[in-house]
Design an enzyme around this catalytic site. Structure first.
Site, PDB file in Angstrom:
ATOM      1  N   TYR A  40       0.811  -1.216   0.000  1.00  0.00           N
ATOM      2  CA  TYR A  40       0.000   0.000   0.000  1.00  0.00           C
ATOM      3  C   TYR A  40       0.844   1.266   0.000  1.00  0.00           C
ATOM      4  O   TYR A  40       0.355   2.338  -0.358  1.00  0.00           O
ATOM      5  CB  TYR A  40      -0.932   0.037   1.221  1.00  0.00           C
ATOM      6  N   HIS A  98       1.076 -11.726   2.254  1.00  0.00           N
ATOM      7  CA  HIS A  98       0.010 -11.032   1.533  1.00  0.00           C
ATOM      8  C   HIS A  98      -0.642 -11.905   0.471  1.00  0.00           C
ATOM      9  O   HIS A  98      -1.874 -11.916   0.333  1.00  0.00           O
ATOM     10  CB  HIS A  98       0.572  -9.749   0.905  1.00  0.00           C
TER      11      HIS A  98
END
Length: 265
Positions: A40, A98
């Site tokens: 992010y 992730h």
């Protein structure tokens, strides 16, 4: 693991000031769970928002994730340390793999994940975007279930199999994109339930997910009004008829589905 059932997702909150403000607003509203990731690019801003809040760091459940290109045995420890340093904390509460893609190798990545916990960089270890077979393999390598599994879940992607897996192994499922990037606003069943309760479709979608056993939700928003609106979903009491109606939605749609995702193999 004491996982608050409602958290703030921060995907696409790329402006540092807006991201920090969103985190501070969420904590001021009552959120105690904040989710971010290496990918992010906003961990420093998330950390700033936490530091600027009057809420004590020990009262905030903070999660981040290591990206798919740094899951090798040598790269993972470096990334885990960078995550903690970027957030400006001593340790995170939950560190996820992730995606089981890219440099992911269960025989390398999962021991490195456990090592991050042993080194005190994270209190708990988690997985994200795994399928049931990959979860079974990971549990075998880890020697324990993940502390949590994060995956897309909402009324248009209900994840029955993954929720059943989480119940069998006694860990929570963390639902990202729980309002399907507001696609739920166009679903007749959800709109009608929302009208019945004088609520928004987003609130209905969140309340439906929170009604499920061992499910937490992390809706993303950078708008203070929406952050507070999402928080009020915890006050929405759907009845059995409402839940059954949403359970019966046959339309299926993912909003996050890279072509090389495990479920496409």
């Amino acid at each position: 693991m004491d996982l608050p059932e409602l958290g703030l997702g921060t995907y696409r909150l790329t402006d540092p000031d807006d991201c920090a403000t969103a985190v501070e607003t969420a904590l001021g509203t009552g959120y105690r769970h904040v989710d971010t990731a290496e990918y992010y690019g906003n961990e420093a801003a998330v950390g700033e928002g936490i530091a600027s809040s009057p809420v004590d760091r020990d009262d905030v459940f903070l999660a981040t994730k290591v990206w798919r290109d740094r899951l090798g045995r040598d790269a993972f420890p470096e990334s885990a340390r960078e995550r903690v340093d970027a957030l400006g904390v001593d340790a995170v509460d939950l560190l996820y793999v992730h995606w089981p893609l890219g440099t992911y190798d269960p025989d390398e990545t999962l021991p490195a994940l456990l090592e991050a916990r042993e080194r005190g960089l994270t209190r708990h270890v988690g997985l994200s975007n795994f399928t049931p077979p990959l979860l079974d393999e990971a549990i075998d390598r880890l020697g324990e279930p993940p502390a949590a599994h994060q995956v897309e879940m909402h009324p248009l992607c209900q994840q029955d199999d993954l929720r059943a897996h989480a119940r069998r192994h006694d860990y929570p499922l963390v639902a990202y994109a729980p309002i399907a990037r507001n696609a739920v606003a166009d679903v007749p069943e959800i709109r009608e339930v929302a009208e019945k309760h004088d609520a928004t479709p987003a609130q209905v979608s969140l309340a439906w997910a929170l009604n499920k056993e061992s499910v937490a939700v992390i809706p993303k928003s950078g708008t203070p009004e929406h952050i507070r609106e999402n928080y009020r979903a915890m006050e929405l009491d759907l009845d059995d008829e409402d839940v059954a109606r949403i359970d019966g939605i046959t339309r299926e749609e993912r909003v996050v589905d890279p072509g090389d995702a495990p479920w496409n193999r």
